[in-house]
Design a protein around this motif. Structure first.
Motif, PDB file in Angstrom:
ATOM      1  N   PRO A   1     -19.120  -2.972  -4.394  1.00 27.55           N
ATOM      2  CA  PRO A   1     -19.505  -2.185  -5.564  1.00 27.55           C
ATOM      3  C   PRO A   1     -20.901  -1.618  -5.354  1.00 27.55           C
ATOM      4  N   PHE A   2     -21.141  -0.428  -5.851  1.00 26.54           N
ATOM      5  CA  PHE A   2     -22.502   0.096  -5.824  1.00 26.54           C
ATOM      6  C   PHE A   2     -23.336  -0.710  -6.798  1.00 26.54           C
ATOM      7  N   VAL A   3     -24.515  -1.136  -6.352  1.00 24.69           N
ATOM      8  CA  VAL A   3     -25.392  -1.972  -7.172  1.00 24.69           C
ATOM      9  C   VAL A   3     -26.532  -1.094  -7.698  1.00 24.69           C
ATOM     10  N   PRO A   4     -26.488  -0.696  -8.967  1.00 23.42           N
ATOM     11  CA  PRO A   4     -27.501   0.241  -9.486  1.00 23.42           C
ATOM     12  C   PRO A   4     -28.906  -0.332  -9.485  1.00 23.42           C
ATOM     13  N   GLU A   5     -29.026  -1.667  -9.462  1.00 25.57           N
ATOM     14  CA  GLU A   5     -30.360  -2.271  -9.432  1.00 25.57           C
ATOM     15  C   GLU A   5     -31.151  -1.881  -8.188  1.00 25.57           C
ATOM     16  N   ILE A   6     -30.459  -1.473  -7.118  1.00 22.39           N
ATOM     17  CA  ILE A   6     -31.173  -1.007  -5.932  1.00 22.39           C
ATOM     18  C   ILE A   6     -32.020   0.212  -6.278  1.00 22.39           C
ATOM     19  N   VAL A   7     -31.497   1.060  -7.136  1.00 23.59           N
ATOM     20  CA  VAL A   7     -32.219   2.269  -7.545  1.00 23.59           C
ATOM     21  C   VAL A   7     -33.256   1.949  -8.609  1.00 23.59           C
TER      22      VAL A   7
ATOM     23  N   GLY B   1      -7.424   0.051  -4.788  1.00 19.57           N
ATOM     24  CA  GLY B   1      -7.410  -1.089  -5.700  1.00 19.57           C
ATOM     25  C   GLY B   1      -8.645  -1.193  -6.564  1.00 19.57           C
ATOM     26  N   LEU B   2      -9.631  -0.335  -6.323  1.00 14.57           N
ATOM     27  CA  LEU B   2     -10.884  -0.341  -7.088  1.00 14.57           C
ATOM     28  C   LEU B   2     -11.016   0.946  -7.909  1.00 14.57           C
ATOM     29  N   ASP B   3      -9.906   1.558  -8.226  1.00 22.56           N
ATOM     30  CA  ASP B   3      -9.880   2.860  -8.883  1.00 22.56           C
ATOM     31  C   ASP B   3     -10.833   2.929 -10.076  1.00 22.56           C
ATOM     32  N   GLY B   4     -11.675   3.951 -10.087  1.00 21.40           N
ATOM     33  CA  GLY B   4     -12.607   4.169 -11.180  1.00 21.40           C
ATOM     34  C   GLY B   4     -13.954   3.496 -11.009  1.00 21.40           C
ATOM     35  N   GLN B   5     -14.093   2.618 -10.010  1.00 24.33           N
ATOM     36  CA  GLN B   5     -15.362   1.930  -9.793  1.00 24.33           C
ATOM     37  C   GLN B   5     -16.220   2.699  -8.784  1.00 24.33           C
ATOM     38  N   GLU B   6     -17.524   2.663  -9.001  1.00 19.10           N
ATOM     39  CA  GLU B   6     -18.438   3.261  -8.029  1.00 19.10           C
ATOM     40  C   GLU B   6     -18.649   2.264  -6.905  1.00 19.10           C
ATOM     41  N   ILE B   7     -18.370   2.688  -5.686  1.00 18.31           N
ATOM     42  CA  ILE B   7     -18.380   1.766  -4.558  1.00 18.31           C
ATOM     43  C   ILE B   7     -19.183   2.336  -3.398  1.00 18.31           C
ATOM     44  N   VAL B   8     -19.423   1.463  -2.429  1.00 18.09           N
ATOM     45  CA  VAL B   8     -20.047   1.845  -1.168  1.00 18.09           C
ATOM     46  C   VAL B   8     -19.198   1.266  -0.046  1.00 18.09           C
ATOM     47  N   THR B   9     -18.911   2.074   0.967  1.00 17.01           N
ATOM     48  CA  THR B   9     -18.256   1.565   2.168  1.00 17.01           C
ATOM     49  C   THR B   9     -19.207   1.736   3.334  1.00 17.01           C
TER      50      THR B   9
ATOM     51  N   ARG C   1     -20.798   6.580  -0.384  1.00 12.50           N
ATOM     52  CA  ARG C   1     -20.847   6.119  -1.777  1.00 12.50           C
ATOM     53  C   ARG C   1     -20.054   7.087  -2.652  1.00 12.50           C
ATOM     54  N   GLY C   2     -19.315   6.542  -3.608  1.00 10.14           N
ATOM     55  CA  GLY C   2     -18.575   7.407  -4.511  1.00 10.14           C
ATOM     56  C   GLY C   2     -17.708   6.606  -5.458  1.00 10.14           C
ATOM     57  N   VAL C   3     -16.990   7.298  -6.307  1.00  7.17           N
ATOM     58  CA  VAL C   3     -16.102   6.670  -7.278  1.00  7.17           C
ATOM     59  C   VAL C   3     -14.707   6.557  -6.663  1.00  7.17           C
TER      60      VAL C   3
ATOM     61  N   GLU D   1     -13.870  13.568  -4.388  1.00  9.00           N
ATOM     62  CA  GLU D   1     -15.086  13.641  -3.574  1.00  9.00           C
ATOM     63  C   GLU D   1     -15.149  12.482  -2.573  1.00  9.00           C
ATOM     64  N   LEU D   2     -14.837  11.269  -3.046  1.00  8.11           N
ATOM     65  CA  LEU D   2     -14.879  10.124  -2.144  1.00  8.11           C
ATOM     66  C   LEU D   2     -13.769  10.232  -1.100  1.00  8.11           C
ATOM     67  N   SER D   3     -12.602  10.666  -1.529  1.00  9.57           N
ATOM     68  CA  SER D   3     -11.492  10.814  -0.582  1.00  9.57           C
ATOM     69  C   SER D   3     -11.854  11.793   0.526  1.00  9.57           C
ATOM     70  N   LEU D   4     -12.520  12.883   0.160  1.00 10.22           N
ATOM     71  CA  LEU D   4     -12.925  13.878   1.142  1.00 10.22           C
ATOM     72  C   LEU D   4     -13.957  13.302   2.103  1.00 10.22           C
TER      73      LEU D   4
END
Length: 282
Positions: A169-175, A124-132, A145-147, A152-155
Motif C-alpha cells: 500500500p502507498f503510505v501517505p506518511e512518507i509524504v 485483488g487490491l482494486d481501488g487502493q493506492e499501491i506501490v510496486t 505508484r497508482g490506484v 493509468e496504473l495498468s498502462l
C-alpha cells in the motif's frame, strides 16, 4: 605487514563516491591500506586483499547475478566481505522482509508477486493506492505508484520488465511526515535522518529532489530499529534501517546491509566509528 582493504566500488565511481572519500583517510589512520577497486574489473586479484568493504557498488542490482557470482569469487579467495557475503546475499532480495515479519518485525504490508502474476495480485487490491517495486532493486528503479484497477496504473505496468515484485500500500506518511533512516555501526546506533520527498513526489531519493535532515529519533523509533537489527542475526559491520511511523508504530520499509548511503557527511563522527569497526574486525 600493513593489511590491505579493498573498498569495492562501481565503474561509475571508480575512485569512490565523493561522500565516501573521508572514509579512506579514516581507515588509513587505523594503520590499514585502503584501495578503491571496481568490483566488475576482471583483472583484479581479490586474494591480494585482506578484506573487501562494500561501498559505492550502486550498480549491483542491475547486474545481480553477476554480483552474486563475484561474491562467490571473493569467498573462494578466502577474503572476508563486509558485510558478510552470506548476509549480503540474503539482503539483496527484498523478500527478506517477509522473513523479518515472520520473526516479529512490523513491516509495511507486503505481498510478493512474480511478474506473470503481478496483475492478478494488483487486481485483488482494486481501488487502493499501491506501490510496486522489484524485490531486487534500488533507487526507485521500476517502481510504480497508482490506484489498483485504474487505467493509468495498468498502462504504467505495461512497461515493467518480467521480474519479481513487492506490492505494498502507498503510505501517505512518507509524504506528510517523512521516512526515517537510522544508521548503525557494529550494532551501535550512530545517527538518524528524516528523508522527505520534493513537493508533488513520493520518492525520497536525492536524485528525485528528496531532502534528508539530521534528526534525533524518538525512543520508540530507535527501539524498533534495534529490534529489527536483532531479528536479522549477529550485528553487521554497518546497517541502515529505513521505516515510517504509521499510527504511532514504526513500520520497516527496508533493512540496508549491502551498499547503503550512510549519511556520513551529515554526521562525520560515524566515519571514525566505521573505520574503527573495520580495523577491529581485521
Amino acid at each position: 605487514m600493513t593489511k590491505r582493504i579493498a573498498l569495492a566500488t562501481s565503474a561509475d565511481h571508480p575512485g569512490l563516491h565523493e561522500h565516501d572519500l573521508p572514509l579512506v583517510d579514516a581507515v588509513r589512520a587505523k594503520g590499514l591500506d585502503p584501495v578503491a577497486v571496481v568490483w566488475t574489473d576482471p583483472s583484479v586479484d581479490w586474494s591480494a586483499y585482506d578484506a573487501v568493504l562494500l561501498r559505492s557498488v550502486w550498480d549491483y542490482h542491475r547486474r545481480y547475478d553477476e554480483f552474486c557470482e563475484w561474491l562467490n569469487v571473493v569467498d573462494k579467495a578466502g577474503v572476508p566481505v563486509f558485510n558478510d557475503s552470506g548476509l549480503v546475499r540474503w539482503n539483496g532480495d527484498k523478500r527478506y522482509l517477509v522473513e523479518l515479519r515472520e520473526r516479529g518485525v512490523a513491516i509495511v504490508p507486503s505481498q510478493i508477486a512474480a511478474g506473470a502474476c503481478l496483475r492478478e495480485v494488483v487486481a485483488g487490491l482494486d481501488g487502493q493506492e499501491i506501490v510496486t517495486k522489484p524485490t531486487v532493486g534500488a533507487s526507485a528503479r521500476h517502481t510504480v505508484r497508482g490506484v489498483a484497477g485504474s487505467a493509468e496504473l495498468s498502462l504504467a505496468m505495461d512497461d515493467l520488465p518480467d521480474l519479481v515484485y513487492l506490492v505494498q500500500p502507498f503510505v501517505p506518511e512518507i509524504v506528510t511526515d517523512g521516512e526515517w533512516s537510522l544508521m548503525f555501526v557494529d550494532g551501535e546506533f550512530t545517527h538518524a535522518v528524516v528523508k522527505r520527498p520534493a513537493e508533488g513526489d513520493y520518492r525520497v531519493q536525492v536524485m528525485f529532489g528528496g531532502v534528508a535532515t539530521l534528526t534525533d529519533p524518538p525512543a520508540a523509533v530507535l527501539e524498533s530499529a534495534r529490534e529489527t537489527l536483532a531479528a536479522a542475526g549477529p550485528a553487521p559491520l554497518y546497517a541502515r534501517v529505513d521505516g515510517v511511523v504509521v499510527n504511532g508504530r514504526f513500520l520497516l520499509m527496508e533493512l540496508e546491509l549491502i551498499e547503503p548511503y550512510l549519511f556520513l557527511p551529515e554526521f562525520p563522527e560515524a566515519t571514525e566509528k566505521l573505520a574503527t569497526a573495520v580495523a577491529n574486525r581485521l
